[in-house]
Design a protein around this motif. Structure first.
Motif, PDB file in Angstrom:
ATOM      1  N   ASN A  33       0.814  -1.219   0.000  1.00  0.00           N
ATOM      2  CA  ASN A  33       0.000   0.000   0.000  1.00  0.00           C
ATOM      3  C   ASN A  33       0.848   1.269   0.000  1.00  0.00           C
ATOM      4  O   ASN A  33       0.319   2.367   0.193  1.00  0.00           O
ATOM      5  CB  ASN A  33      -0.936  -0.002   1.205  1.00  0.00           C
ATOM      6  N   LYS A  34       2.149   1.132  -0.194  1.00  0.00           N
ATOM      7  CA  LYS A  34       3.083   2.270  -0.291  1.00  0.00           C
ATOM      8  C   LYS A  34       3.129   3.106   0.983  1.00  0.00           C
ATOM      9  O   LYS A  34       3.288   4.318   0.941  1.00  0.00           O
ATOM     10  CB  LYS A  34       2.739   3.170  -1.483  1.00  0.00           C
ATOM     11  N   TYR A  35       2.958   2.427   2.143  1.00  0.00           N
ATOM     12  CA  TYR A  35       3.105   3.102   3.424  1.00  0.00           C
ATOM     13  C   TYR A  35       4.542   3.002   3.917  1.00  0.00           C
ATOM     14  O   TYR A  35       4.955   3.783   4.770  1.00  0.00           O
ATOM     15  CB  TYR A  35       2.180   2.501   4.482  1.00  0.00           C
ATOM     16  N   ALA A  36       5.301   2.021   3.418  1.00  0.00           N
ATOM     17  CA  ALA A  36       6.648   1.791   3.928  1.00  0.00           C
ATOM     18  C   ALA A  36       7.501   1.114   2.872  1.00  0.00           C
ATOM     19  O   ALA A  36       6.998   0.567   1.885  1.00  0.00           O
ATOM     20  CB  ALA A  36       6.593   0.923   5.184  1.00  0.00           C
ATOM     21  N   ILE A  37       8.831   1.158   3.113  1.00  0.00           N
ATOM     22  CA  ILE A  37       9.796   0.404   2.317  1.00  0.00           C
ATOM     23  C   ILE A  37      10.675  -0.369   3.286  1.00  0.00           C
ATOM     24  O   ILE A  37      10.770  -0.027   4.470  1.00  0.00           O
ATOM     25  CB  ILE A  37      10.649   1.327   1.409  1.00  0.00           C
ATOM     26  N   ILE A  38      11.334  -1.405   2.796  1.00  0.00           N
ATOM     27  CA  ILE A  38      12.206  -2.215   3.641  1.00  0.00           C
ATOM     28  C   ILE A  38      13.408  -1.380   4.067  1.00  0.00           C
ATOM     29  O   ILE A  38      13.979  -0.629   3.278  1.00  0.00           O
ATOM     30  CB  ILE A  38      12.661  -3.472   2.885  1.00  0.00           C
ATOM     31  N   ALA A  39      13.817  -1.523   5.326  1.00  0.00           N
ATOM     32  CA  ALA A  39      14.914  -0.725   5.874  1.00  0.00           C
ATOM     33  C   ALA A  39      16.248  -1.446   5.665  1.00  0.00           C
ATOM     34  O   ALA A  39      16.898  -1.865   6.613  1.00  0.00           O
ATOM     35  CB  ALA A  39      14.682  -0.447   7.357  1.00  0.00           C
ATOM     36  N   ASN A  40      16.696  -1.556   4.397  1.00  0.00           N
ATOM     37  CA  ASN A  40      18.014  -2.126   4.136  1.00  0.00           C
ATOM     38  C   ASN A  40      19.056  -1.012   4.137  1.00  0.00           C
ATOM     39  O   ASN A  40      18.725   0.168   4.334  1.00  0.00           O
ATOM     40  CB  ASN A  40      18.010  -2.922   2.825  1.00  0.00           C
ATOM     41  N   ASP A  41      20.327  -1.351   3.922  1.00  0.00           N
ATOM     42  CA  ASP A  41      21.399  -0.359   4.029  1.00  0.00           C
ATOM     43  C   ASP A  41      21.256   0.786   3.038  1.00  0.00           C
ATOM     44  O   ASP A  41      21.430   1.955   3.398  1.00  0.00           O
ATOM     45  CB  ASP A  41      22.764  -1.036   3.830  1.00  0.00           C
ATOM     46  N   SER A  42      20.922   0.484   1.790  1.00  0.00           N
ATOM     47  CA  SER A  42      20.815   1.555   0.791  1.00  0.00           C
ATOM     48  C   SER A  42      19.649   2.491   1.108  1.00  0.00           C
ATOM     49  O   SER A  42      19.768   3.717   0.959  1.00  0.00           O
ATOM     50  CB  SER A  42      20.680   0.969  -0.613  1.00  0.00           C
ATOM     51  N   ASN A  43      18.520   1.940   1.559  1.00  0.00           N
ATOM     52  CA  ASN A  43      17.376   2.790   1.902  1.00  0.00           C
ATOM     53  C   ASN A  43      17.658   3.626   3.140  1.00  0.00           C
ATOM     54  O   ASN A  43      17.201   4.758   3.252  1.00  0.00           O
ATOM     55  CB  ASN A  43      16.120   1.943   2.111  1.00  0.00           C
TER      56      ASN A  43
END
Length: 146
Positions: A33-43
């Protein structure tokens, strides 16, 4: 699973917060639903850069919210509702009524950021508006009969 919120999510966090959620909630609801993105190193690096660039803008938003909170604290809003002779209200005072009354006095406050305990009688009441993640304003209401 840790995610970076793209927009404010009620009872979870604010935009640009890194929050820990259950895997299913993140994968099946927040990310699609475009509320969040995965918190990886690049993000995380991209988030840090964005926050650095937006620091001045965020400080201005905080100052504007504090100024509006001071104006709202000094204001009493009259809300007219239907009531019987004993002072009991038919229904309750809604956030939409409060937002309309604020708009009539020149304050642009979205009804979704206003919260109020149920009001069942005429008289005085208090509503709260979340203007910023750090600023909450109390709105004094004077509930009168139509």
């Amino acid at each position: 699973m840790e995610v970076i919120l793209i927009q404010d999510v009620a009872n979870l966090g604010y935009k640009n917060d890194i929050v820990k959620v259950k895997d299913g909630y993140g994968r099946n609801y927040l990310i699609p639903n475009k509320y969040a993105i995965i918190a990886n190193d690049s993000n995380r690096k991209q988030l840090a850069e964005n926050l650095k660039q937006q620091a001045k803008k965020l400080a201005q938003q905080l100052a504007d919210a504090q100024a509006l909170a001071e104006k709202l604290a000094a204001t009493v809003i009259n809300v007219a509702v239907k009531a019987n002779e004993d002072g009991k209200i038919f229904g309750t005072v809604t956030t939409a009524q409060i937002a309309e009354a604020l708009a009539a006095q020149g304050f642009e406050v979205d009804r979704r950021i206003i919260s109020i305990e149920p009001v069942k009688e005429l008289g005085e009441a208090v509503a709260t508006a979340r203007l910023h993640r750090e600023v909450k304003a109390e709105i004094k209401l004077n509930v009168v009969a139509e």
